[in-house]
Design an enzyme around this catalytic site. Structure first.
Site, PDB file in Angstrom:
ATOM      1  N   HIS A  91     -16.448  -3.950   5.826  1.00 57.74           N
ATOM      2  CA  HIS A  91     -17.000  -3.476   7.102  1.00 57.74           C
ATOM      3  C   HIS A  91     -18.507  -3.350   6.954  1.00 57.74           C
ATOM      4  O   HIS A  91     -19.009  -3.030   5.875  1.00 57.74           O
ATOM      5  CB  HIS A  91     -16.403  -2.126   7.506  1.00 57.74           C
ATOM      6  CG  HIS A  91     -14.947  -2.175   7.861  1.00 57.74           C
ATOM      7  ND1 HIS A  91     -14.482  -2.789   9.002  1.00 57.74           N
ATOM      8  CD2 HIS A  91     -13.846  -1.706   7.209  1.00 57.74           C
ATOM      9  CE1 HIS A  91     -13.159  -2.689   9.047  1.00 57.74           C
ATOM     10  NE2 HIS A  91     -12.752  -2.046   7.974  1.00 57.74           N
TER      11      HIS A  91
ATOM     12  N   ASP B  93      -6.315  -4.539  -1.250  1.00 63.97           N
ATOM     13  CA  ASP B  93      -6.504  -4.172   0.159  1.00 63.97           C
ATOM     14  C   ASP B  93      -7.991  -4.244   0.513  1.00 63.97           C
ATOM     15  O   ASP B  93      -8.528  -3.383   1.206  1.00 63.97           O
ATOM     16  CB  ASP B  93      -5.932  -2.787   0.461  1.00 63.97           C
ATOM     17  CG  ASP B  93      -5.918  -2.473   1.955  1.00 63.97           C
ATOM     18  OD1 ASP B  93      -5.882  -3.424   2.758  1.00 63.97           O
ATOM     19  OD2 ASP B  93      -5.938  -1.284   2.318  1.00 63.97           O
TER      20      ASP B  93
ATOM     21  N   HIS C 205       0.802  -1.229   0.000  1.00 65.17           N
ATOM     22  CA  HIS C 205       0.000   0.000   0.000  1.00 65.17           C
ATOM     23  C   HIS C 205       0.838   1.283   0.000  1.00 65.17           C
ATOM     24  O   HIS C 205       0.591   2.187   0.801  1.00 65.17           O
ATOM     25  CB  HIS C 205      -0.941   0.042   1.211  1.00 65.17           C
ATOM     26  CG  HIS C 205      -1.584  -1.249   1.581  1.00 65.17           C
ATOM     27  ND1 HIS C 205      -1.763  -2.288   0.685  1.00 65.17           N
ATOM     28  CD2 HIS C 205      -2.085  -1.683   2.769  1.00 65.17           C
ATOM     29  CE1 HIS C 205      -2.377  -3.292   1.315  1.00 65.17           C
ATOM     30  NE2 HIS C 205      -2.560  -2.950   2.559  1.00 65.17           N
TER      31      HIS C 205
END
Length: 239
Positions: free
Chosen positions: A126, A122, A49
């Protein structure tokens, strides 16, 4: 300590929004440390990242010096900047945070010149209950698996910054080589892992197979629709 109160990239936008800043320097320090340790031990260190322009430069110079490091970037750090958070949308809250447009340009340059080896999503699911809270309390992360190709195709290929073959390599051949696995190629004898995409097809991303919906691209028009995915020759996904 530098990121303990950080909610987004430290800069003019965080100042305007009144959110705690997460400085590039925190990332740059860790990348520098990893490069030094790789040089000292000879161990391969892979950095996930990358989002800071200076971090990209650090990796570029380390590779030129023959240090055994590699790096990765995400679709959202390629396509989005910290200005996306202007409406306090927690779907744009990620770790590391979305950086400035100059940082985005540096990450793209790193992908184009070989400094950054691979693109990875990535993917971080949620629930709405987690994300629909005050910005300070929302967890970092967005889903990115289903939109990864479309987002990168628009940001890199249709923008004229990269050829399609290079993008495919960054998402298939290079990751397989980095991991040392027998994958990522359509050569004879390799596993029949591949996807079929309609490069000219525009679509609105409004439904997901993920249980989570925390994507900033929901309701947005994308181009380059993945219509089927095969694993070991068997369909794993068909629209």
């Amino acid at each position: 300590d530098m990121t303990a109160k950080g909610q987004m990239n430290d800069g003019l936008v965080s100042l305007k929004l009144g959110l705690g800043g997460w400085p590039n320097a925190a990332e740059d320090i860790i990348v520098s440390r990893n490069i030094i340790l790789s040089k000292y031990t000879g161990a391969h260190v892979h950095m996930q990242h990358l989002s800071s322009a200076y971090s990209v430069d650090l990796v570029r110079n380390a590779k030129k010096a023959g240090i055994n490091v590699s790096a990765e970037a995400t679709p959202h750090h390629i396509a989005l900047s910290d200005e996306s958070l202007i409406d306090y949308d927690t779907n744009y809250k990620v770790n590391p945070p979305l950086r400035t447009k100059d940082d985005v340009k540096a990450v793209i340059k790193g992908l184009c010149d070989g400094t950054i080896d691979v693109i990875a999503t990535d993917h971080a699911p949620h629930s709405p209950a987690d994300k629909n809270v005050e910005f300070d309390y929302a967890p970092c992360g967005m889903i990115g698996f289903e939109t990864a190709f479309s987002v990168c195709y628009k940001a890199l290929v249709l923008s004229g910054k990269m050829k399609l073959s290079k993008l495919i390599k960054l998402m298939t051949i290079s990751p397989a080589k980095l991991l040392g696995i027998n994958a990522g190629s359509l050569q004879c004898g390799m596993p029949a892992d591949f996807c079929i995409a309609d490069l000219s097809r525009k679509y609105v991303y409004n439904k997901s197979l993920s249980r989570s919906k925390n994507s900033p691209w929901f309701g947005k028009e994308l181009i380059g629709k993945v219509e089927a995915t095969f694993v070991n020759g068997k369909p794993a996904y068909r629209e």
